[in-house]
Design an enzyme around this catalytic site. Structure first.
Site, short mmCIF file in Angstrom:
data_model
loop_
_atom_site.label_atom_id
_atom_site.label_comp_id
_atom_site.label_asym_id
_atom_site.label_seq_id
_atom_site.Cartn_x
_atom_site.Cartn_y
_atom_site.Cartn_z
N HIS A 18 1.12 -1.56 -0.02
CA HIS A 18 -0.36 0.01 -0.37
C HIS A 18 0.59 1.39 0.00
O HIS A 18 0.36 2.66 -0.17
CB HIS A 18 -1.19 0.31 1.30
CG HIS A 18 -2.27 0.96 0.84
ND1 HIS A 18 -2.36 2.05 0.26
CD2 HIS A 18 -2.96 0.54 0.97
CE1 HIS A 18 -3.50 2.40 0.78
NE2 HIS A 18 -4.11 1.84 0.84
N ASP B 147 -8.57 -6.33 -19.03
CA ASP B 147 -8.65 -6.91 -20.56
C ASP B 147 -7.30 -7.35 -20.56
O ASP B 147 -6.76 -6.40 -21.10
CB ASP B 147 -9.36 -6.51 -21.04
CG ASP B 147 -9.85 -7.06 -22.24
OD1 ASP B 147 -8.71 -8.58 -22.18
OD2 ASP B 147 -10.38 -7.00 -22.96
#
Length: 425
Positions: free
Chosen positions: A153, A373
């Site tokens: 993070h 994708d």
């Protein structure tokens, strides 16, 4: 599972130490997420694996600090070492002897199962020894595939994490990056260490006593995790309730759901009237810095933690508009002066946060996870591998829908009460 292969940028990159901002220091922990794909004959599992692996080496040229390692300076601040001695990003492959349907709906995560799909370096507990990210591809008997990623993070918030994954996916498809990353974080570097005394309370941590024995409840009972759908009608009902006494003229879906969850969770955990309770969430600062705005494509943490604090009695007994207004005020408080004050004062005031009687809301409703994708279509599912006990997660209801799904974990008795409160909306 195969032994890890360490992926480095395929061409030479900068070897200078990489600066991390005050905002990057807020959370030093690994975020673990999984993406589920049905290849449907567009690629074999092996072809998909190789494409993801090759694209990683290419995209790391643009995001080279992710191949580095955390180090601590003499002043105690973290930075990323990016020299030739750094191994790179560990990439592993696994093969599952089952159908991908066995994973089920991962909205409510089965942590044990899902964490098998994300690579952890064995035997390493010191964050300075861990890679900043790992990648794992798991192939299933049916031809399905799961891509699991762990990323620190301190390198990214949710928006930047998805920017990286989407760049990786575009690279796999052989297209130019639609949003090249801006790696320079020096715009968030402290200029002068000065804090207005009037702002100091908003910049320091408040210790909360567990007078309600909440930790004991978590220890004595099993925690269960469930999801709750708030469609447009349900959200409209909460907004109507928030504005019915005339104190508010407008409220967003986030503010009413955050206020409702904070209030209902406090009731479900049977907090005593005098119990201080805190709501914590992040505010995106990308649109709030006017004088020196973050550039489009900024890669890093562009969010700042804000909070609300009151007693359980105030939260539950006062009108619903009270809680909603507190959330609104916490958001409005994060203006340009507050952001600058936080950056300048962070090292002076930093202390471990107190999670007692605290709800942390993580909202993924505006993050385009479905854009990942790699060449065989969007993921059929995306999710986190775990929901910590302090966290309430907001995720989109679904494509082309405007609702919000809440994912939450509570002790069994508290979850039963919470479900009753949900039905009363």
């Amino acid at each position: 599972m195969t032994e890890p292969v360490f992926i480095q940028p395929e061409t030479e990159t900068c070897k200078e130490p990489y600066f991390l901002s005050s905002l990057d220091h807020a959370v030093i922990d690994m975020m673990k997420t999984v993406y589920i794909y049905k290849l449907d004959g567009k690629k074999s599992g092996v072809e998909a694996r190789d494409l993801i692996k090759q694209a990683l080496a290419k995209v790391l040229v643009h995001y080279y600090p992710l191949a580095g390692r955390l180090r601590r300076s003499s002043s105690g601040n973290l930075f990323v070492e990016c020299n030739n001695s750094i191994k790179g990003v560990p990439f592993v492959e696994a093969v599952a002897d089952s159908e991908i349907e066995k994973l089920g709906d991962i909205t409510v995560p089965d942590t044990v199962m899902l964490e098998n799909l994300v690579y952890d370096v064995p035997g390493v507990e010191n964050i300075l020894e861990m890679p900043l990210m790992t990648a794992q591809v798991t192939r299933f008997k049916c031809g399905g595939l799961v891509f699991g990623m762990a990323i620190n993070h301190c390198m990214v918030d949710g928006i930047s994490a998805m920017q990286f994954v989407n760049s990786w996916a575009e690279t796999a498809r052989g297209i130019t990056l639609t949003m090249p990353p801006v790696l320079d974080r020096s715009i968030l570097m402290p200029k002068k260490p000065s804090v207005d005394k009037n702002d100091s309370e908003t910049l320091t941590e408040v210790e909360i006593s567990d007078v309600s024995k909440i930790e004991t409840l978590y220890q004595e009972q099993k925690m269960i995790c469930k999801s709750f759908k708030f469609d447009q009608n349900r959200l409209a009902g909460l907004k109507k309730k928030a504005m019915e006494n005339g104190e508010l003229t407008y409220c967003s879906s986030f503010t009413v759901l955050a206020a409702f969850l904070w209030r209902a969770r406090s009731q479900a955990l049977k907090m005593k009237p005098q119990q201080q309770t805190k709501l914590v969430f992040t505010v995106d600062i990308r649109s709030k810095l006017k004088t020196n705005p973050l550039p489009k494509g900024f890669f890093g943490n562009g969010v700042l933690v804000t909070q609300c604090l009151c007693t359980a009695e105030e939260l539950v007994q006062k009108p619903f508009s009270f809680a909603v207004k507190m959330v609104q005020n916490a958001i409005q408080m994060v203006n340009e002066d507050y952001i600058k004050g936080f950056i300048e004062s962070f090292d002076v005031n930093a202390r471990p946060p107190s999670w007692t009687a605290t709800l942390v809301i993580t909202s993924w409703t505006r993050i385009a996870f479905n854009a990942a994708d790699f060449g065989w279509g969007e993921p059929t599912q995306f999710g986190s591998t775990r929901i910590p006990k302090e966290v309430g997660l907001f995720i989109p209801e679904g494509k082309d829908k405007n609702g919000i799904v809440l994912v939450l974990g509570l002790p069994v008795s508290a979850m039963n009460t919470f479900q009753e409160l949900i039905t009363s909306i």
